[in-house]
Write a protein that holds these residues in place. Structure first.
Motif, PDB file in Angstrom:
ATOM      1  N   ASP A   5      -2.285 -22.214 -10.069  1.00 22.20           N
ATOM      2  CA  ASP A   5      -2.575 -22.479  -8.460  1.00 22.20           C
ATOM      3  C   ASP A   5      -1.267 -22.213  -7.739  1.00 22.20           C
ATOM      4  O   ASP A   5      -1.318 -21.639  -6.658  1.00 22.20           O
ATOM      5  CB  ASP A   5      -3.051 -23.887  -8.323  1.00 22.20           C
ATOM      6  N   LYS A   6      -0.041 -22.641  -8.017  1.00 21.84           N
ATOM      7  CA  LYS A   6       1.137 -22.662  -7.298  1.00 21.84           C
ATOM      8  C   LYS A   6       1.325 -21.341  -7.062  1.00 21.84           C
ATOM      9  O   LYS A   6       1.892 -20.780  -6.014  1.00 21.84           O
ATOM     10  CB  LYS A   6       2.107 -23.747  -7.909  1.00 21.84           C
ATOM     11  N   VAL A   7       1.573 -20.607  -8.333  1.00 23.36           N
ATOM     12  CA  VAL A   7       1.898 -18.913  -8.277  1.00 23.36           C
ATOM     13  C   VAL A   7       0.841 -18.433  -7.481  1.00 23.36           C
ATOM     14  O   VAL A   7       1.516 -17.410  -6.507  1.00 23.36           O
ATOM     15  CB  VAL A   7       1.892 -18.844  -9.704  1.00 23.36           C
ATOM     16  N   THR A   8      -0.504 -18.588  -7.466  1.00 25.25           N
ATOM     17  CA  THR A   8      -1.252 -17.660  -6.546  1.00 25.25           C
ATOM     18  C   THR A   8      -1.106 -17.789  -5.132  1.00 25.25           C
ATOM     19  O   THR A   8      -1.315 -17.232  -4.242  1.00 25.25           O
ATOM     20  CB  THR A   8      -2.663 -17.933  -7.169  1.00 25.25           C
ATOM     21  N   GLU A   9      -1.091 -19.411  -4.855  1.00 24.96           N
ATOM     22  CA  GLU A   9      -0.736 -19.812  -3.555  1.00 24.96           C
ATOM     23  C   GLU A   9       0.417 -18.885  -3.000  1.00 24.96           C
ATOM     24  O   GLU A   9       0.487 -18.483  -1.669  1.00 24.96           O
ATOM     25  CB  GLU A   9      -0.654 -21.297  -3.264  1.00 24.96           C
ATOM     26  N   GLN A  10       1.524 -18.938  -3.757  1.00 27.19           N
ATOM     27  CA  GLN A  10       2.752 -18.193  -3.272  1.00 27.19           C
ATOM     28  C   GLN A  10       2.582 -16.764  -2.831  1.00 27.19           C
ATOM     29  O   GLN A  10       3.075 -16.255  -1.951  1.00 27.19           O
ATOM     30  CB  GLN A  10       3.889 -18.590  -4.258  1.00 27.19           C
ATOM     31  N   TRP A  11       1.795 -16.206  -3.725  1.00 31.05           N
ATOM     32  CA  TRP A  11       1.493 -14.862  -3.678  1.00 31.05           C
ATOM     33  C   TRP A  11       0.363 -14.681  -2.506  1.00 31.05           C
ATOM     34  O   TRP A  11       0.666 -13.622  -1.820  1.00 31.05           O
ATOM     35  CB  TRP A  11       0.725 -14.268  -4.723  1.00 31.05           C
ATOM     36  N   ARG A  12      -0.197 -15.454  -2.221  1.00 29.06           N
ATOM     37  CA  ARG A  12      -1.208 -15.135  -0.773  1.00 29.06           C
ATOM     38  C   ARG A  12      -0.177 -15.384   0.120  1.00 29.06           C
ATOM     39  O   ARG A  12      -0.673 -14.817   1.310  1.00 29.06           O
ATOM     40  CB  ARG A  12      -2.442 -16.399  -0.967  1.00 29.06           C
ATOM     41  N   ALA A  13       0.529 -16.526   0.211  1.00 31.77           N
ATOM     42  CA  ALA A  13       1.576 -16.459   1.403  1.00 31.77           C
ATOM     43  C   ALA A  13       2.518 -15.409   1.737  1.00 31.77           C
ATOM     44  O   ALA A  13       2.605 -14.718   2.524  1.00 31.77           O
ATOM     45  CB  ALA A  13       2.290 -17.808   1.222  1.00 31.77           C
ATOM     46  N   ALA A  14       2.938 -14.693   0.367  1.00 24.76           N
ATOM     47  CA  ALA A  14       4.067 -13.842   0.150  1.00 24.76           C
ATOM     48  C   ALA A  14       3.366 -12.472   0.646  1.00 24.76           C
ATOM     49  O   ALA A  14       3.905 -11.371   1.501  1.00 24.76           O
ATOM     50  CB  ALA A  14       4.591 -13.826  -0.896  1.00 24.76           C
ATOM     51  N   ARG A  15       2.187 -12.151   0.197  1.00 24.46           N
ATOM     52  CA  ARG A  15       1.444 -11.064   0.528  1.00 24.46           C
ATOM     53  C   ARG A  15      -0.065 -11.200   0.680  1.00 24.46           C
ATOM     54  O   ARG A  15      -1.005 -11.152  -0.153  1.00 24.46           O
ATOM     55  CB  ARG A  15       1.412 -10.128  -1.089  1.00 24.46           C
ATOM     56  N   PRO A  16      -0.286 -11.591   1.866  1.00 30.75           N
ATOM     57  CA  PRO A  16      -1.846 -12.013   2.150  1.00 30.75           C
ATOM     58  C   PRO A  16      -2.654 -10.729   2.116  1.00 30.75           C
ATOM     59  O   PRO A  16      -3.966 -10.911   2.191  1.00 30.75           O
ATOM     60  CB  PRO A  16      -1.634 -12.316   3.536  1.00 30.75           C
ATOM     61  N   ASP A  17      -1.973  -9.435   1.968  1.00 29.45           N
ATOM     62  CA  ASP A  17      -2.889  -8.314   1.827  1.00 29.45           C
ATOM     63  C   ASP A  17      -3.493  -8.162   0.655  1.00 29.45           C
ATOM     64  O   ASP A  17      -4.406  -7.264   0.462  1.00 29.45           O
ATOM     65  CB  ASP A  17      -2.012  -7.162   2.358  1.00 29.45           C
ATOM     66  N   LEU A  18      -3.029  -8.783  -0.363  1.00 27.84           N
ATOM     67  CA  LEU A  18      -3.425  -8.591  -1.934  1.00 27.84           C
ATOM     68  C   LEU A  18      -4.470  -9.413  -2.336  1.00 27.84           C
ATOM     69  O   LEU A  18      -4.483 -10.637  -1.661  1.00 27.84           O
ATOM     70  CB  LEU A  18      -2.255  -8.856  -2.864  1.00 27.84           C
ATOM     71  N   ASP A  19      -5.725  -8.991  -2.874  1.00 33.46           N
ATOM     72  CA  ASP A  19      -6.635 -10.164  -3.087  1.00 33.46           C
ATOM     73  C   ASP A  19      -6.144 -10.659  -4.782  1.00 33.46           C
ATOM     74  O   ASP A  19      -6.050  -9.776  -5.853  1.00 33.46           O
ATOM     75  CB  ASP A  19      -7.876  -9.096  -3.558  1.00 33.46           C
ATOM     76  N   VAL A  20      -5.545 -11.662  -4.958  1.00 36.22           N
ATOM     77  CA  VAL A  20      -5.111 -12.284  -6.062  1.00 36.22           C
ATOM     78  C   VAL A  20      -6.087 -13.219  -6.718  1.00 36.22           C
ATOM     79  O   VAL A  20      -5.819 -14.056  -7.705  1.00 36.22           O
ATOM     80  CB  VAL A  20      -4.031 -13.025  -5.698  1.00 36.22           C
TER      81      VAL A  20
END
Length: 161
Positions: A5-20
């Motif tokens: 969850d932490k990793v996906t949250e970080q990716w959502r914040a860092a790259r909101p354009d990606l569907d993770v």
């Protein structure tokens, strides 16, 4: 919240354009597979085996009496190279779990046969292996285990496995 969850949250914040959305289940599946393999290897080690050796002994045991298969039949059931299969058989033969013998129906072929020691080892090992698997899934209800199995079957089929 777990590490995935932490990793996906970080990716959502860092790259909101990606569907993770797929990142979490794949991450959890990868982590689970690594842990499952480690637990299984611990179980196999108590019987002087590793996963590779256990796979060969299991295939021979499942084949039914006289617990013998050609190297080619073993090879086909495991989808590995012939060199890898030869090495596995060599190691199991050194340990006294299998022996090679001519095929009585075709002298050109060699059969790999469980020895009495190998049969005892796989009979003991499979009981502990199933117990390990049961422990791994102990956090799930019977219904959840069935649901997980169905979803994983669908996943493996979609991957062509």
């Amino acid at each position: 919240m777990d590490q995935v969850d932490k990793v996906t949250e970080q990716w959502r914040a860092a790259r909101p354009d990606l569907d993770v959305a797929t990142m979490a289940p794949i991450g959890r599946l990868s982590r689970a597979v690594k842990r499952i393999h480690a637990l299984e290897e611990q179980t196999f080690a108590t019987f002087g085996l590793n996963m590779a050796g256990f796979d060969v002994l299991s295939a021979l045991r499942r084949s039914g009496p006289p617990y013998a298969l050609s190297a080619g039949d073993l090879l086909a059931s495991m989808m590995i190279t012939s060199g890898t299969m030869t090495n596995r058989i060599d190691q199991l033969e050194k340990a006294g779990f299998v022996r090679r013998a001519p095929d009585p129906e075709d002298a050109r072929k060699i059969l790999v046969r469980l020895t009495p020691k190998g049969l005892r080892r796989i009979e003991q090992g499979i009981v502990e292996h199933v117990a390990t698997q049961r422990q791994i899934l102990s956090g799930l209800t019977d219904k959840e285990v069935a649901q997980l199995d169905g979803l994983l079957r669908k996943l493996t089929q979609s991957l062509g496995l």
